[in-house]
Enzyme design. Structure first.
Site, PDB file in Angstrom:
ATOM      1  N   GLU A 265       0.975  -1.160   0.014  1.00  0.00           N
ATOM      2  CA  GLU A 265      -0.225  -0.186  -0.057  1.00  0.00           C
ATOM      3  C   GLU A 265       0.763   1.158  -0.036  1.00  0.00           C
ATOM      4  O   GLU A 265       1.641   1.438   0.997  1.00  0.00           O
ATOM      5  CB  GLU A 265      -0.793   0.029   1.377  1.00  0.00           C
ATOM      6  CG  GLU A 265      -2.046   0.677   1.172  1.00  0.00           C
ATOM      7  CD  GLU A 265      -2.237   1.946   1.791  1.00  0.00           C
ATOM      8  OE1 GLU A 265      -1.581   2.889   1.041  1.00  0.00           O
ATOM      9  OE2 GLU A 265      -2.219   2.054   3.086  1.00  0.00           O
ATOM     10  N   CYS A 299      -1.391   9.060   3.342  1.00  0.00           N
ATOM     11  CA  CYS A 299      -1.350   8.905   2.029  1.00  0.00           C
ATOM     12  C   CYS A 299      -2.759   9.187   1.209  1.00  0.00           C
ATOM     13  O   CYS A 299      -2.653   9.280  -0.082  1.00  0.00           O
ATOM     14  CB  CYS A 299      -0.876   7.560   1.556  1.00  0.00           C
ATOM     15  SG  CYS A 299      -2.088   6.238   2.346  1.00  0.00           S
TER      16      CYS A 299
HETATM   17  C1  UN1 Z   1      -1.745   6.013   4.870  1.00  0.00           C
HETATM   18  O1  UN1 Z   1      -1.989   7.315   4.935  1.00  0.00           O
HETATM   19  O2  UN1 Z   1      -0.572   5.560   4.929  1.00  0.00           O
HETATM   20  O3  UN1 Z   1      -8.201   6.708   4.944  1.00  0.00           O
HETATM   21  C2  UN1 Z   1      -3.096   5.359   4.466  1.00  0.00           C
HETATM   22  C3  UN1 Z   1      -7.155   7.212   5.395  1.00  0.00           C
HETATM   23  C4  UN1 Z   1      -6.435   6.191   6.214  1.00  0.00           C
HETATM   24  C5  UN1 Z   1      -5.120   6.144   5.252  1.00  0.00           C
HETATM   25  C6  UN1 Z   1      -4.099   5.126   5.682  1.00  0.00           C
HETATM   26  N1  UN1 Z   1      -6.837   4.881   6.129  1.00  0.00           N
HETATM   27  O4  UN1 Z   1      -7.362   8.499   5.765  1.00  0.00           O
END
Ligand code: UN1
Length: 506
Positions: A265, A299
């Site tokens: 991810e 992210c």
């Molecule tokens: C990350 O920032 O590494 O939906 C992923 C969201 C979080 C993002 C996680 N689940 O903002």
């Protein structure tokens, strides 16, 4: 519309909480409020507890490998019970976990609470998923006289490499998914946030996860490389940068022995497309939260607002007004909206990026206040061209690119040209426009007329495609599919007499 009378560049005060829910967190029983208040403005002297102990990587893998048959053999239900017990313990120790999230990761109180909740959700969700998917063999239809049974099992030793921006939630999510499937786990948390990970591991042990089944290796890229390159590793889960995911992929491909899956991810350059039919108040609230909450260190965060000119004329003064109300500061105070960024490298990268933008873009507004230490004032820039940022800028800098009414497809092309596909926001009250954008973009999570962060475990499986990762998404019905390995037994029931063969297979 009264907003039409406002001069461009004016500022309208925001009438409500920037990040809804913040004040609901009042009255939390934090571990040591006095210690939290003592955080100084530069956060140079964070009162961090000592570094936790780390298992030597090679020894951890050897012990995990030895523990695998028994852990895989106890069955999904026994493992799920332990994960659920861990969820209860996480809740019970919420204050201590939040305290660590604040002092170690600079999370605000709201974000620290969300972090613990998400970790608890992952534990409970993957426990339930493992019961559903691994609890019993799935009989599949077959030719007359044959019986087919599909079962899922652990792969062996799983390496989980997690990021600092969700030091508890993503760490726990990866570990829980791997353990739930019967894998033993060697986890390497981000170098910046080992204490949160160690606390999670301590609680998992207390819940009854055997010591040899779960190991914590603290270190940087070298430690990660030792783990990933080890011949006895059967799977890798990674959340972090696209560049690191590529390095891991290459390392796995170069190994002799079994083919090892990578669940990655990675990053995103995320856009929100807004047309002139969008509801301005809603757009404002969702832009503020998506771009600036958590100091933009998600992210999933919004990086580029691609907005039709007519809508931008209305939104600009609202955005400027809202930005001027953002309180940047001590994350331990409930009045703070945005805390510090993670470390010195992050702050330097953000300042360098802002300097580049200062040269060719127009600063729309920025949050007030000084910028000592690890603090970076959230800000928005209007750029003249309808383009996306060239790289993922991991912080509270929003690019705004207005488009003419004949440029919707150009905006869509710009989004697609990034090669990333993590999150996308759409704000419009025209169904045809929403469907047009949906049909022409391919991202993992699309958010329509709402904020684009904070995916809910079990309801909004999270993860992207292309440069943003491999899938399966976290927190969804397919999440466990690559943590486990499938086993299909096909029995000739006619040969031995049906019942005997069936019993033998179970
Ligand atoms: C990350 O920032 O590494 O939906 C992923 C969201 C979080 C993002 C996680 N689940 O903002």
């Amino acid at each position: 519309d009264p907003l039409d009378d406002l001069p461009r560049g004016g500022a309208i005060p925001l009438p409500r909480d920037l990040f809804p829910g913040r004040r609901n967190s009042a009255g939390l029983d934090l571990a040591d409020p006095a210690e939290l208040m003592a955080l100084d403005q530069s956060l140079g002297n964070r009162p961090l507890p000592p570094l936790p102990a780390s298992d030597p990587p090679t020894q951890a893998i050897a012990q995990a490998l030895a523990a695998f048959p028994a852990w895989d053999g106890i069955g999904a239900d026994a493992r799920a019970v332990l994960l659920e017990r861990a969820a209860d313990l996480f809740e019970e120790h919420r204050a201590a976990l939040m305290h660590l999230a604040i002092v170690e990761a600079g999370k605000t109180i709201t974000d620290a609470l969300a972090e613990v909740r998400e970790a608890v959700d992952f534990l409970r969700f993957y426990a339930a998923e493992s019961r559903r998917l691994l609890g019993a063999a799935t009989p599949l239809p077959g030719p007359v006289g044959e019986r087919n049974l599909l079962t899922l099992h652990g792969r062996g030793v799983f390496v989980c490499i997690s990021p600092w921006n969700f030091p508890l939630a993503i760490f726990t999510g990866q570990v829980a998914a791997a353990l739930a499937c019967g894998n033993c786990v060697v986890a390497k948390p981000a170098q910046q946030t080992p204490r949160m990970a160690a606390e999670a591991v301590r609680l998992l042990y207390r819940a009854g996860v055997p010591r040899d089944v779960l190991h914590l290796c603290i270190g940087g890229p070298d430690t990660g490389a030792v783990l990933v390159e080890h011949p006895d590793v059967a799977g890798v889960a990674f959340t972090g940068s696209t560049a690191t995911a590529r390095r891991i992929h290459r390392a796995l491909a170069a190994k002799d022995g079994p083919i090892v899956p990578l669940i990655a991810e990675t990053g995103g350059i995320n856009a929100m497309i807004v047309d002139s039919s969008a509801q301005p108040d809603q757009v404002l609230i969702d832009v503020m939260e998506s771009a600036f909450r958590s100091a933009g260190q998600r992210c999933s965060a919004l990086r580029a607002l691609l907005i039709q000119r007519e809508a931008w004329v209305k939104l600009e003064p609202m955005l400027a007004g809202a930005l001027r109300e953002v309180v940047v500061g001590n994350p331990a105070l409930l009045s703070t909206d945005v805390g510090p960024v993670i470390d010195g490298e992050a702050i330097e990268r953000l300042h360098a990026h802002a300097r580049r933008l200062d040269g060719h873009a127009r600063l729309v507004a920025r949050a007030p206040g000084g910028e000592g230490g690890l603090f970076f004032a959230p800000r928005a820039y209007e750029i003249a061209e309808l383009t996306m940022p060239e790289s993922e800028v991991f912080g509270p800098i929003l690019h705004v690119a207005p488009w003419r009414s004949d440029q919707l497809d150009a905006a869509i092309d710009a989004v697609n040209a990034t090669g990333y596909g993590l999150t996308l926001g759409i704000h419009s009250r025209v169904d045809a426009t929403i469907n047009h954008i949906l049909a022409r973009t391919r991202v993992g999570n699309v958010y329509v007329n709402r904020s684009m962060i904070g995916a809910v475990v079990g309801s909004q499986p999270f993860g992207g495609r292309g440069l943003s990762g491999t899938g399966p998404k976290a927190g969804g019905p397919n999440s466990l599919s690559r943590y486990a390995t499938e086993h299909c037994v096909s029995i000739n029931t006619a040969a031995l007499g049906g019942d005997a063969a069936l019993l033998a297979a179970q």
